[in-house]
Design an enzyme around this catalytic site. Sequence first.
Site, PDB file in Angstrom:
ATOM      1  N   ASN A  67       9.622 -14.478 -45.110  1.00 40.66           N
ATOM      2  CA  ASN A  67       8.442 -14.125 -45.895  1.00 40.66           C
ATOM      3  C   ASN A  67       8.769 -13.830 -47.355  1.00 40.66           C
ATOM      4  O   ASN A  67       7.887 -13.903 -48.207  1.00 40.66           O
ATOM      5  CB  ASN A  67       7.728 -12.919 -45.275  1.00 40.66           C
ATOM      6  CG  ASN A  67       8.666 -11.790 -44.944  1.00 40.66           C
ATOM      7  OD1 ASN A  67       9.589 -11.948 -44.142  1.00 40.66           O
ATOM      8  ND2 ASN A  67       8.448 -10.626 -45.542  1.00 40.66           N
TER       9      ASN A  67
ATOM     10  N   GLN B 186       4.755 -17.264 -41.445  1.00 44.08           N
ATOM     11  CA  GLN B 186       4.763 -17.824 -42.802  1.00 44.08           C
ATOM     12  C   GLN B 186       4.790 -19.345 -42.819  1.00 44.08           C
ATOM     13  O   GLN B 186       4.476 -19.956 -43.834  1.00 44.08           O
ATOM     14  CB  GLN B 186       5.970 -17.290 -43.574  1.00 44.08           C
ATOM     15  CG  GLN B 186       5.896 -15.814 -43.913  1.00 44.08           C
ATOM     16  CD  GLN B 186       4.808 -15.485 -44.920  1.00 44.08           C
ATOM     17  OE1 GLN B 186       4.261 -16.370 -45.596  1.00 44.08           O
ATOM     18  NE2 GLN B 186       4.470 -14.207 -45.029  1.00 44.08           N
TER      19      GLN B 186
ATOM     20  N   HIS C 199      -4.246 -14.554 -41.256  1.00 47.76           N
ATOM     21  CA  HIS C 199      -4.438 -14.184 -42.662  1.00 47.76           C
ATOM     22  C   HIS C 199      -3.353 -14.746 -43.574  1.00 47.76           C
ATOM     23  O   HIS C 199      -3.410 -14.570 -44.790  1.00 47.76           O
ATOM     24  CB  HIS C 199      -4.569 -12.664 -42.818  1.00 47.76           C
ATOM     25  CG  HIS C 199      -3.293 -11.909 -42.811  1.00 47.76           C
ATOM     26  ND1 HIS C 199      -2.643 -11.526 -43.968  1.00 47.76           N
ATOM     27  CD2 HIS C 199      -2.545 -11.422 -41.792  1.00 47.76           C
ATOM     28  CE1 HIS C 199      -1.558 -10.839 -43.656  1.00 47.76           C
ATOM     29  NE2 HIS C 199      -1.474 -10.769 -42.340  1.00 47.76           N
TER      30      HIS C 199
ATOM     31  N   CYS D 215       9.012   0.827 -52.596  1.00 49.59           N
ATOM     32  CA  CYS D 215       8.941   2.115 -53.270  1.00 49.59           C
ATOM     33  C   CYS D 215       8.703   3.215 -52.247  1.00 49.59           C
ATOM     34  O   CYS D 215       7.731   3.173 -51.492  1.00 49.59           O
ATOM     35  CB  CYS D 215       7.822   2.113 -54.305  1.00 49.59           C
ATOM     36  SG  CYS D 215       7.720   3.644 -55.265  1.00 49.59           S
TER      37      CYS D 215
END
Length: 393
Positions: A167, A195, A217, A341
Site C-alpha cells: 500500500n 491495493q 473503497h 505521528c
Amino acid sequence: MSAPGAGLPPHPGLAGGPVYLDYNATTPVDPRVAEAMWPHLADFFGNPSSSHPLSREPRRALAEARAQVADLIGAQPGEIVFTGSGSEADLLALRGAVLASAHPHPHVITQATEHPAVLQTCRALERLHGARLTVLPVDGNGLVEPASLAAAFTEDTVLVSVMAANNETGALQPIAELAALAHERGALFHCDAAQAVGKIPLDVGELGVDLLTIVGHKMYAPKGAAALYVRDGVRLEPVVYGGGQERGLRAGTENVGLAVALGTAAELAADELASSGPERIAALRDDLHQRLLVSLPGRVHLNGPDKHRLPNTLNISVAGVLGHNLLAAVGQIAASTGSACHSGTHTPSPVLTAMGLDAARALGALRLSLGRWTTAGEIETAAAALIRAAAAQ
C-alpha cells in the site's frame, strides 16, 4: 490526456479542492456506483433470504453482484463471500484457516511489510490460539525472496499470507511463485489484494491462491464493501455465527446496497483494465516523477521497485526534507507521508525501515498515488507545488 479516464466528467467530490494524490488511502465513490446502489437503499428493502415477492429483486441483485466480483478475478460466484471491510476479510481468511485446520501447533508465515490487518491478526493467533508465527524479511525493494519462504516451512505450516501489492510503495510480490511453494508443502495461501484488485489484472487461477481479499473503497465503491475469495473446497471457521448467510462464514442479513456497489465497481474496473486505464495512469505517474527529478536534481530517491509496482503509485524521498513538513507546506495537494505521528512525534514507516531505509530517508518519504480522476493538469500543478516547497526547505 488532460481529461480523466474514459472521458469521465470531473468528480463532484474533488471539484474545487486540493489535487488528490491519496488514492491508495481511499478512492472517491464513482457516481455510477452510487447510482447503482441507491435503489437498494431507498426502494428494494426486502430481505434476500425471504420467499415473498419483495425479496426477489434484492436476491437477484446480490447474485449479480457476486458474479461481477467473481468475473473481475477469474473466480466462480459461489467462491465470493461478502464482508464489511478488508480487515474483516483478512480475519476470516487467517483465523478461519488456522482454526479450521484443527492442527494442535499451527504455523503461519507472513512477511514484514504486510498491512496491519494481517500482521495484527497473526499476532492474535499467536496470543489466543497457540499459533507459531514466522515473519519473513524483504529485500531493498520490499519483495519476499522465494528461497526465504521455502526455508521457513515446517511440518506444522498451515497457512502463508503475502499481499499482492504494498500500500505504500506499490511493490508487486511474486504471488504465483510463492503460492506454488506453499502448495508444495501442503499449506494454504492467502493474498491481501486490497491495493491490486482493479488496478492490475488479477486471476486467482493463474495466481494459484486459495484466499484473496478485495476491498471496495480502494476501487471506487463506498467504505464497508469488501469480499473474500474462498477457493471451492477450502474450509474456514466462520467469523460471525448465525443464520448461515455467505456460505455460513459470515452470518447476518446481507447489505445488498453495498454488495451492489462492490459488484458495479468491479465491472467498471474490468472495463477500465481492458481499455488502457492502467497505462494512462502509469504515464501520469512517470510524468510527475520525471518533473521532480529534473527540478530537484540529486534529491529525489525512489522507494521500492522501479518496474514491478502498481501503475498508480510513486513513493519518493526528498533529501533534506521531512515528508510531513513538505506536505504541510503544500496545501494544494492531498497525499500521504512515509511516517506516522504519535503524540506529536513522527516515526518512520515500518514498511520502509523493513526495506532497509535509514530513518532520515524514511521520514522524508511521500506516497503520491493517482487514480481514475487524475489529470495531466493536476500532475503539472502538484509537481510545481512540491518543487517550490522542497526548494524552499
